[in-house]
Design a protein around this motif. Structure first.
Motif, PDB file in Angstrom:
ATOM      1  N   ARG A  41      39.108  27.370  37.226  1.00  0.00           N
ATOM      2  CA  ARG A  41      38.172  28.452  37.539  1.00  0.00           C
ATOM      3  C   ARG A  41      38.896  29.773  37.285  1.00  0.00           C
ATOM      4  O   ARG A  41      40.052  29.942  37.661  1.00  0.00           O
ATOM      5  CB  ARG A  41      37.746  28.368  39.001  1.00  0.00           C
ATOM      6  N   ILE A  42      38.210  30.714  36.655  1.00  0.00           N
ATOM      7  CA  ILE A  42      38.793  32.015  36.334  1.00  0.00           C
ATOM      8  C   ILE A  42      37.843  33.120  36.783  1.00  0.00           C
ATOM      9  O   ILE A  42      36.645  33.076  36.500  1.00  0.00           O
ATOM     10  CB  ILE A  42      39.054  32.148  34.820  1.00  0.00           C
ATOM     11  N   MET A  43      38.401  34.113  37.462  1.00  0.00           N
ATOM     12  CA  MET A  43      37.659  35.294  37.881  1.00  0.00           C
ATOM     13  C   MET A  43      38.350  36.529  37.328  1.00  0.00           C
ATOM     14  O   MET A  43      39.578  36.607  37.365  1.00  0.00           O
ATOM     15  CB  MET A  43      37.702  35.432  39.401  1.00  0.00           C
ATOM     16  N   GLN A  44      37.581  37.464  36.842  1.00  0.00           N
ATOM     17  CA  GLN A  44      38.124  38.754  36.432  1.00  0.00           C
ATOM     18  C   GLN A  44      37.414  39.835  37.224  1.00  0.00           C
ATOM     19  O   GLN A  44      36.184  39.841  37.308  1.00  0.00           O
ATOM     20  CB  GLN A  44      37.922  38.985  34.937  1.00  0.00           C
ATOM     21  N   LEU A  45      38.186  40.731  37.818  1.00  0.00           N
ATOM     22  CA  LEU A  45      37.659  41.839  38.609  1.00  0.00           C
ATOM     23  C   LEU A  45      38.327  43.127  38.143  1.00  0.00           C
ATOM     24  O   LEU A  45      39.497  43.119  37.771  1.00  0.00           O
ATOM     25  CB  LEU A  45      37.942  41.626  40.100  1.00  0.00           C
ATOM     26  N   THR A  46      37.570  44.236  38.181  1.00  0.00           N
ATOM     27  CA  THR A  46      38.098  45.505  37.686  1.00  0.00           C
ATOM     28  C   THR A  46      37.917  46.602  38.729  1.00  0.00           C
ATOM     29  O   THR A  46      36.807  46.801  39.235  1.00  0.00           O
ATOM     30  CB  THR A  46      37.388  45.911  36.379  1.00  0.00           C
ATOM     31  N   PRO A  47      39.008  47.328  39.037  1.00  0.00           N
ATOM     32  CA  PRO A  47      38.889  48.467  39.956  1.00  0.00           C
ATOM     33  C   PRO A  47      37.978  49.539  39.364  1.00  0.00           C
ATOM     34  O   PRO A  47      37.931  49.708  38.138  1.00  0.00           O
ATOM     35  CB  PRO A  47      40.324  49.001  40.061  1.00  0.00           C
ATOM     36  N   PRO A  48      37.269  50.291  40.212  1.00  0.00           N
ATOM     37  CA  PRO A  48      36.394  51.354  39.707  1.00  0.00           C
ATOM     38  C   PRO A  48      37.165  52.334  38.827  1.00  0.00           C
ATOM     39  O   PRO A  48      38.229  52.821  39.209  1.00  0.00           O
ATOM     40  CB  PRO A  48      35.900  52.048  40.976  1.00  0.00           C
ATOM     41  N   GLY A  49      36.661  52.581  37.628  1.00  0.00           N
ATOM     42  CA  GLY A  49      37.255  53.546  36.717  1.00  0.00           C
ATOM     43  C   GLY A  49      38.475  53.064  35.955  1.00  0.00           C
ATOM     44  O   GLY A  49      39.076  53.816  35.205  1.00  0.00           O
ATOM     45  N   SER A  50      38.853  51.804  36.114  1.00  0.00           N
ATOM     46  CA  SER A  50      40.073  51.296  35.492  1.00  0.00           C
ATOM     47  C   SER A  50      39.795  50.620  34.156  1.00  0.00           C
ATOM     48  O   SER A  50      38.778  49.969  33.974  1.00  0.00           O
ATOM     49  CB  SER A  50      40.752  50.287  36.423  1.00  0.00           C
ATOM     50  N   GLY A  51      40.754  50.713  33.254  1.00  0.00           N
ATOM     51  CA  GLY A  51      40.712  49.982  31.999  1.00  0.00           C
ATOM     52  C   GLY A  51      41.477  48.673  32.098  1.00  0.00           C
ATOM     53  O   GLY A  51      41.514  47.900  31.149  1.00  0.00           O
ATOM     54  N   CYS A  52      42.095  48.436  33.251  1.00  0.00           N
ATOM     55  CA  CYS A  52      42.871  47.220  33.475  1.00  0.00           C
ATOM     56  C   CYS A  52      42.215  46.416  34.590  1.00  0.00           C
ATOM     57  O   CYS A  52      41.807  46.972  35.609  1.00  0.00           O
ATOM     58  CB  CYS A  52      44.312  47.576  33.855  1.00  0.00           C
ATOM     59  N   SER A  53      42.112  45.117  34.388  1.00  0.00           N
ATOM     60  CA  SER A  53      41.487  44.216  35.360  1.00  0.00           C
ATOM     61  C   SER A  53      42.538  43.320  35.992  1.00  0.00           C
ATOM     62  O   SER A  53      43.669  43.248  35.531  1.00  0.00           O
ATOM     63  CB  SER A  53      40.453  43.336  34.655  1.00  0.00           C
ATOM     64  N   ILE A  54      42.112  42.605  37.033  1.00  0.00           N
ATOM     65  CA  ILE A  54      42.935  41.548  37.589  1.00  0.00           C
ATOM     66  C   ILE A  54      42.244  40.223  37.317  1.00  0.00           C
ATOM     67  O   ILE A  54      41.024  40.170  37.156  1.00  0.00           O
ATOM     68  CB  ILE A  54      43.201  41.711  39.106  1.00  0.00           C
ATOM     69  N   VAL A  55      43.042  39.159  37.238  1.00  0.00           N
ATOM     70  CA  VAL A  55      42.502  37.815  37.070  1.00  0.00           C
ATOM     71  C   VAL A  55      43.023  36.958  38.208  1.00  0.00           C
ATOM     72  O   VAL A  55      44.215  36.977  38.531  1.00  0.00           O
ATOM     73  CB  VAL A  55      42.910  37.213  35.700  1.00  0.00           C
ATOM     74  N   LEU A  56      42.105  36.240  38.834  1.00  0.00           N
ATOM     75  CA  LEU A  56      42.414  35.245  39.846  1.00  0.00           C
ATOM     76  C   LEU A  56      41.976  33.914  39.258  1.00  0.00           C
ATOM     77  O   LEU A  56      40.984  33.858  38.539  1.00  0.00           O
ATOM     78  CB  LEU A  56      41.628  35.508  41.136  1.00  0.00           C
ATOM     79  N   GLY A  57      42.691  32.854  39.568  1.00  0.00           N
ATOM     80  CA  GLY A  57      42.256  31.605  38.981  1.00  0.00           C
ATOM     81  C   GLY A  57      42.882  30.377  39.582  1.00  0.00           C
ATOM     82  O   GLY A  57      43.860  30.421  40.314  1.00  0.00           O
ATOM     83  N   LYS A  58      42.278  29.276  39.238  1.00  0.00           N
ATOM     84  CA  LYS A  58      42.754  27.941  39.598  1.00  0.00           C
ATOM     85  C   LYS A  58      42.974  27.201  38.285  1.00  0.00           C
ATOM     86  O   LYS A  58      42.106  27.203  37.413  1.00  0.00           O
ATOM     87  CB  LYS A  58      41.703  27.219  40.444  1.00  0.00           C
TER      88      LYS A  58
END
Length: 132
Positions: A41-58
């Protein structure tokens, strides 16, 4: 050639708890949450106004939950950012002012697994050695 930082992988132990923390408490946008099979499982989330995201996953993330230290966000108004985090139930420290120059103020918090974050106040960006 530009080299852009696009993704930081965050090792976590509980994907749903982490998704709630990053989306609901920090206000990151959920770009996608995809389950491929029972082990991936993969999740991508992005902070407001950011060009860089984070990924959480299993099934894709290496590293021990809580082992990521010192990821840094930047805001223009640290007092407002801290108030917003407190309002959303994030345990965040007091403002630390390291010097009077722009860029010398920080707050710090951890996610539910102990991954540590810093938030730095920068009111103007440096360009060619000068602040604008």
């Amino acid at each position: 050639m530009d080299w852009t930082l696009e993704v930081i992988v965050i090792p976590v132990s509980d994907l749903d708890r982490s998704k709630r923390f990053y989306a609901e408490q920090l206000g990151f946008a959920v770009d996608h949450d995809t389950t491929f099979d029972e082990n991936t499982r993969i999740m991508q989330l992005t902070p407001p106004g950011s060009g860089c995201s984070i990924v959480l996953g299993k099934g894709i993330v290496k590293g021990e939950p809580g082992s990521l230290k010192g990821v840094q966000l930047v805001v223009a108004d640290l007092e407002k950012a801290r108030a917003q985090l407190l309002e959303r139930g994030v345990e965040v420290g007091e403002i630390v002012r390291m010097n009077e120059a722009d860029g010398g103020s920080f707050i710090f918090f951890d996610d539910p697994d102990g991954n540590s974050w810093a938030v730095q106040e920068i009111k103007a960006r440096a360009t060619g050695g000068e602040w604008k």
